[in-house]
Write an enzyme that holds these catalytic residues in place. Sequence first.
Site, PDB file in Angstrom:
ATOM      1  CB  VAL A   1      16.487  29.612  46.570  1.00 46.76           C
ATOM      2  CG1 VAL A   1      17.397  28.470  46.973  1.00 46.76           C
ATOM      3  CG2 VAL A   1      16.442  30.655  47.675  1.00 46.76           C
TER       4      VAL A   1
ATOM      5  CG  PHE B   1      22.739  30.789  55.289  1.00 43.88           C
ATOM      6  CD1 PHE B   1      21.926  30.947  56.402  1.00 43.88           C
ATOM      7  CD2 PHE B   1      23.392  29.572  55.113  1.00 43.88           C
ATOM      8  CE1 PHE B   1      21.771  29.919  57.333  1.00 43.88           C
ATOM      9  CE2 PHE B   1      23.253  28.545  56.037  1.00 43.88           C
ATOM     10  CZ  PHE B   1      22.436  28.711  57.146  1.00 43.88           C
TER      11      PHE B   1
ATOM     12  NE  ARG C   1      23.502  39.325  51.919  1.00 45.74           N
ATOM     13  CZ  ARG C   1      24.528  40.163  51.874  1.00 45.74           C
ATOM     14  NH1 ARG C   1      24.480  41.306  52.512  1.00 45.74           N
ATOM     15  NH2 ARG C   1      25.620  39.883  51.179  1.00 45.74           N
ATOM     16  CD  GLU C   2      14.523  37.947  47.012  1.00 43.39           C
ATOM     17  OE1 GLU C   2      14.037  38.977  46.522  1.00 43.39           O
ATOM     18  OE2 GLU C   2      13.840  37.014  47.469  1.00 43.39           O
TER      19      GLU C   2
ATOM     20  CG  ASN D   1      16.461  33.925  57.743  1.00 35.42           C
ATOM     21  OD1 ASN D   1      17.619  34.211  57.473  1.00 35.42           O
ATOM     22  ND2 ASN D   1      15.595  33.554  56.824  1.00 35.42           N
TER      23      ASN D   1
ATOM     24  CB  CYS E   1      13.191  35.040  53.921  1.00 33.93           C
ATOM     25  SG  CYS E   1      13.214  34.121  52.361  1.00 33.93           S
TER      26      CYS E   1
ATOM     27  CE  LYS F   1      17.682  42.334  49.645  1.00 34.06           C
ATOM     28  NZ  LYS F   1      18.798  41.641  50.249  1.00 34.06           N
TER      29      LYS F   1
HETATM   30  P1  NAD Z   1      10.053  31.341  44.688  1.00 30.72           P
HETATM   31  O1  NAD Z   1       8.630  31.454  44.999  1.00 30.72           O
HETATM   32  O2  NAD Z   1      10.785  32.454  44.032  1.00 30.72           O
HETATM   33  O3  NAD Z   1      10.288  30.047  43.762  1.00 30.72           O
HETATM   34  C1  NAD Z   1       9.715  28.797  43.996  1.00 30.72           C
HETATM   35  C2  NAD Z   1       9.586  28.088  42.645  1.00 30.72           C
HETATM   36  O4  NAD Z   1       9.174  26.740  42.891  1.00 30.72           O
HETATM   37  C3  NAD Z   1       8.518  28.713  41.741  1.00 30.72           C
HETATM   38  O5  NAD Z   1       9.093  29.008  40.470  1.00 30.72           O
HETATM   39  C4  NAD Z   1       7.443  27.617  41.635  1.00 30.72           C
HETATM   40  O6  NAD Z   1       6.797  27.595  40.374  1.00 30.72           O
HETATM   41  C5  NAD Z   1       8.261  26.353  41.865  1.00 30.72           C
HETATM   42  N1  NAD Z   1       7.502  25.188  42.333  1.00 30.72           N
HETATM   43  C6  NAD Z   1       6.554  25.139  43.305  1.00 30.72           C
HETATM   44  N2  NAD Z   1       6.121  23.863  43.457  1.00 30.72           N
HETATM   45  C7  NAD Z   1       6.802  23.098  42.576  1.00 30.72           C
HETATM   46  C8  NAD Z   1       6.811  21.703  42.279  1.00 30.72           C
HETATM   47  N3  NAD Z   1       6.035  20.844  42.936  1.00 30.72           N
HETATM   48  N4  NAD Z   1       7.625  21.277  41.300  1.00 30.72           N
HETATM   49  C9  NAD Z   1       8.420  22.114  40.624  1.00 30.72           C
HETATM   50  N5  NAD Z   1       8.465  23.451  40.884  1.00 30.72           N
HETATM   51  C10 NAD Z   1       7.673  23.936  41.847  1.00 30.72           C
HETATM   52  O7  NAD Z   1      10.769  30.958  46.063  1.00 30.72           O
HETATM   53  P2  NAD Z   1      12.239  31.352  46.561  1.00 30.72           P
HETATM   54  O8  NAD Z   1      12.276  32.769  46.981  1.00 30.72           O
HETATM   55  O9  NAD Z   1      13.234  30.857  45.582  1.00 30.72           O
HETATM   56  O10 NAD Z   1      12.341  30.484  47.901  1.00 30.72           O
HETATM   57  C11 NAD Z   1      12.422  29.097  47.858  1.00 30.72           C
HETATM   58  C12 NAD Z   1      12.767  28.590  49.248  1.00 30.72           C
HETATM   59  O11 NAD Z   1      14.069  29.050  49.628  1.00 30.72           O
HETATM   60  C13 NAD Z   1      11.824  29.087  50.359  1.00 30.72           C
HETATM   61  O12 NAD Z   1      11.696  28.071  51.317  1.00 30.72           O
HETATM   62  C14 NAD Z   1      12.563  30.270  50.944  1.00 30.72           C
HETATM   63  O13 NAD Z   1      12.209  30.505  52.289  1.00 30.72           O
HETATM   64  C15 NAD Z   1      13.993  29.810  50.847  1.00 30.72           C
HETATM   65  N6  NAD Z   1      14.984  30.893  50.761  1.00 30.72           N
HETATM   66  C16 NAD Z   1      14.714  31.982  49.979  1.00 30.72           C
HETATM   67  C17 NAD Z   1      15.681  32.993  49.869  1.00 30.72           C
HETATM   68  C18 NAD Z   1      15.408  34.218  49.047  1.00 30.72           C
HETATM   69  O14 NAD Z   1      16.195  35.152  49.134  1.00 30.72           O
HETATM   70  N7  NAD Z   1      14.364  34.293  48.245  1.00 30.72           N
HETATM   71  C19 NAD Z   1      16.907  32.846  50.520  1.00 30.72           C
HETATM   72  C20 NAD Z   1      17.153  31.702  51.282  1.00 30.72           C
HETATM   73  C21 NAD Z   1      16.176  30.726  51.391  1.00 30.72           C
HETATM   74  C1  UGA Z   2      17.554  37.439  54.305  1.00 25.37           C
HETATM   75  C2  UGA Z   2      18.867  36.985  54.941  1.00 25.37           C
HETATM   76  O1  UGA Z   2      19.760  38.096  55.036  1.00 25.37           O
HETATM   77  C3  UGA Z   2      19.512  35.874  54.133  1.00 25.37           C
HETATM   78  O2  UGA Z   2      20.686  35.398  54.796  1.00 25.37           O
HETATM   79  C4  UGA Z   2      18.515  34.739  53.982  1.00 25.37           C
HETATM   80  O3  UGA Z   2      19.052  33.708  53.171  1.00 25.37           O
HETATM   81  C5  UGA Z   2      17.241  35.253  53.363  1.00 25.37           C
HETATM   82  O4  UGA Z   2      16.703  36.317  54.170  1.00 25.37           O
HETATM   83  C6  UGA Z   2      16.197  34.189  53.278  1.00 25.37           C
HETATM   84  O5  UGA Z   2      16.149  33.285  54.077  1.00 25.37           O
HETATM   85  O6  UGA Z   2      15.415  34.332  52.349  1.00 25.37           O
HETATM   86  P1  UGA Z   2      16.905  38.992  52.236  1.00 25.37           P
HETATM   87  O7  UGA Z   2      15.503  38.853  52.728  1.00 25.37           O
HETATM   88  O8  UGA Z   2      17.188  38.786  50.800  1.00 25.37           O
HETATM   89  O9  UGA Z   2      17.867  37.980  53.025  1.00 25.37           O
HETATM   90  O10 UGA Z   2      17.397  40.451  52.554  1.00 25.37           O
HETATM   91  P2  UGA Z   2      18.141  41.212  53.752  1.00 25.37           P
HETATM   92  O11 UGA Z   2      19.235  42.006  53.163  1.00 25.37           O
HETATM   93  O12 UGA Z   2      18.477  40.319  54.864  1.00 25.37           O
HETATM   94  O13 UGA Z   2      16.989  42.211  54.210  1.00 25.37           O
HETATM   95  C7  UGA Z   2      15.764  41.735  54.729  1.00 25.37           C
HETATM   96  C8  UGA Z   2      14.919  42.909  55.161  1.00 25.37           C
HETATM   97  O14 UGA Z   2      15.481  43.536  56.317  1.00 25.37           O
HETATM   98  C9  UGA Z   2      14.785  44.008  54.108  1.00 25.37           C
HETATM   99  O15 UGA Z   2      13.458  44.504  54.123  1.00 25.37           O
HETATM  100  C10 UGA Z   2      15.756  45.082  54.574  1.00 25.37           C
HETATM  101  O16 UGA Z   2      15.398  46.368  54.145  1.00 25.37           O
HETATM  102  C11 UGA Z   2      15.611  44.940  56.084  1.00 25.37           C
HETATM  103  N1  UGA Z   2      16.804  45.405  56.827  1.00 25.37           N
HETATM  104  C12 UGA Z   2      18.000  44.781  56.672  1.00 25.37           C
HETATM  105  C13 UGA Z   2      16.678  46.465  57.717  1.00 25.37           C
HETATM  106  O17 UGA Z   2      15.579  47.028  57.877  1.00 25.37           O
HETATM  107  N2  UGA Z   2      17.774  46.864  58.437  1.00 25.37           N
HETATM  108  C14 UGA Z   2      18.983  46.255  58.299  1.00 25.37           C
HETATM  109  O18 UGA Z   2      19.948  46.684  58.985  1.00 25.37           O
HETATM  110  C15 UGA Z   2      19.099  45.194  57.404  1.00 25.37           C
END
Ligand code: NAD
Ligand code: UGA
Length: 480
Positions: free
Chosen positions: A16, A155, A157-158, A231, A283, A343
């Site tokens: 993120v 919001f 998605r990866e 979510n 997530c 995914k």
């Molecule tokens: P991540 O684990 O990929 O990255 C977190 C980063 O924060 C790491 O690089 C870590 O080294 C760093 N970090 C931890 N503590 C720290 C500190 N005190 N100071 C500076 N850096 C620090 O996590 P992410 O997937 O990017 O998710 C981050 C947040 O966003 C989570 O709450 C997650 O639920 C949310 N989110 C993630 C996604 C997603 O698709 N991955 C989408 C929406 C929301």
């Molecule tokens: C999800 C949400 O879609 C994002 O909006 C949100 O920001 C994110 O979580 C988050 O909070 O981290 P993401 O986890 O990247 O995003 O991927 P999705 O495309 O949503 O898929 C999540 C999982 O559900 C995957 O394992 C995927 O294979 C599965 N999936 C998705 C299904 O099994 N069926 C579907 O129809 C859709």
Amino acid sequence: MRETPSAICVIGCGYVGLVAAACFAEMGHHVHCVDNDRARIDLLRSGGIPIFEHGLPELFSRHRNAITFTVDTEEGAEASDVVFIAVGTPQDRSGIADMSYVEAAISGLSRTLTKYKIIVVKSTVPVRTSARIRRLLERHRVDPACFDIASNPEFLREGSAVMDFLHPDRIIVGAESERAAQILARVYDPLVSGWYYEQPGALSGPRTAACPPPLLQTSPESAEIIKHASNSFLALKISFINAVSNLAEAVGADIEEIAKGMGMDSRIGSRFLRAGLGYGGSCFPKDVAAFQEDSAQSGVAFRLLDDIRNINESQRTVFINKVWEALWTPRGKRLAVLGLAYKGGTDDIRESPAIEVVHRLLSDGASIMAYDPAAMGKARVALPVSDKMLYADNLYEAATGADAALILTDWEEFKSIDLERLALIMRNPIVIDGRNLYSAATMVAHGFTYISMGRSDASPPHFRKPSPALPARQVLSETI
Ligand code: NAD
Ligand code: UGA
């Protein structure tokens, strides 16, 4: 005339944080990135990108003069008016969100709060986190006039993160004060005003200058709940279709037809109705659990969330039972595993159903040769080092001599396999598809026995299935 760009600090350079930083720079802001992982910062400074995300390297190289990297929170935050918190909030051992990273980030930030800044929580957090941050800063004796807190859930998605960030369905700003709301509105103004979409080189997508994304202003608590509820609702759709797929299979119906028919109702919508191995990732699993915990702590029994989780977990067993049913026993069998990421489109294996399936099949005695276009580096760390767990350079190498091929991740590459070649190189042409990427007719025409989710098994006419098929549970107990 556009206003001067903001100086933004992003704490946490993960999926993120990095996407937000690159996209804020693309929107014209200056961004200071902070991460306490020195190796990660060194890599970023040298031009490397620690995650696999489509379009991200291009944005970082385009804006290298507008983005800085540091391990020092004070240095990163000093010159910034707006500080985004994007650190992880993983599930802790008891299942609730581990807030220690957010707490550490805020504590590190507190020393810089000698002049006004907005602390914006982008991490996904339990409701009332904004209030807890305020309390923590009071304990650090920070002058309340020097900060506001806002919740701005993300919001993306990866796999499509850059597109999701720059072309969002909505932007949620849960601010404590009008001042904070206005400053955040300015940060997002390049998108909300439509200005960005008219710039030469802007990433094109569903949003345009004529149809920019809406910004919804809410209370911080509502913004926090919007994220968890969104979510959880998407996870609900997935578990619902998976439950229906088990019914479809039991009565000889076809889940793909059912999902199509349901999705044609615009009130239901066709997205997130893909049946299969269930949801994974960093997530949905943790956020549904955290939402449940939030509700319980507020005295609300939200039992539906339990069902969402249980159905999701049982899908992996449904799949493993199919492997047993197809092979009699996996013990001593060579399985090709296609896909390890949770995914397609990402190298992320956190809570990946594929990783769990591989672990279980290894302990059932199978030998595995796996291929994933992006996630093998991470998978090698997570999976046992063993001569029964091998990795291939491509899917055909993984499938050569295999007793069955298992499709565990919905990578685009796996949707266009050369089926003639696959049938020739496998020992037994059996494909067990946990993502329903193929039609049974196509697979059977190529000589495969094709087993998928929520649809009847299909075999070429010469293949005689043992009849009657033993129930999966009986197969398991008889072979133990
Ligand atoms: P991540 O684990 O990929 O990255 C977190 C980063 O924060 C790491 O690089 C870590 O080294 C760093 N970090 C931890 N503590 C720290 C500190 N005190 N100071 C500076 N850096 C620090 O996590 P992410 O997937 O990017 O998710 C981050 C947040 O966003 C989570 O709450 C997650 O639920 C949310 N989110 C993630 C996604 C997603 O698709 N991955 C989408 C929406 C929301
Ligand atoms: C999800 C949400 O879609 C994002 O909006 C949100 O920001 C994110 O979580 C988050 O909070 O981290 P993401 O986890 O990247 O995003 O991927 P999705 O495309 O949503 O898929 C999540 C999982 O559900 C995957 O394992 C995927 O294979 C599965 N999936 C998705 C299904 O099994 N069926 C579907 O129809 C859709």
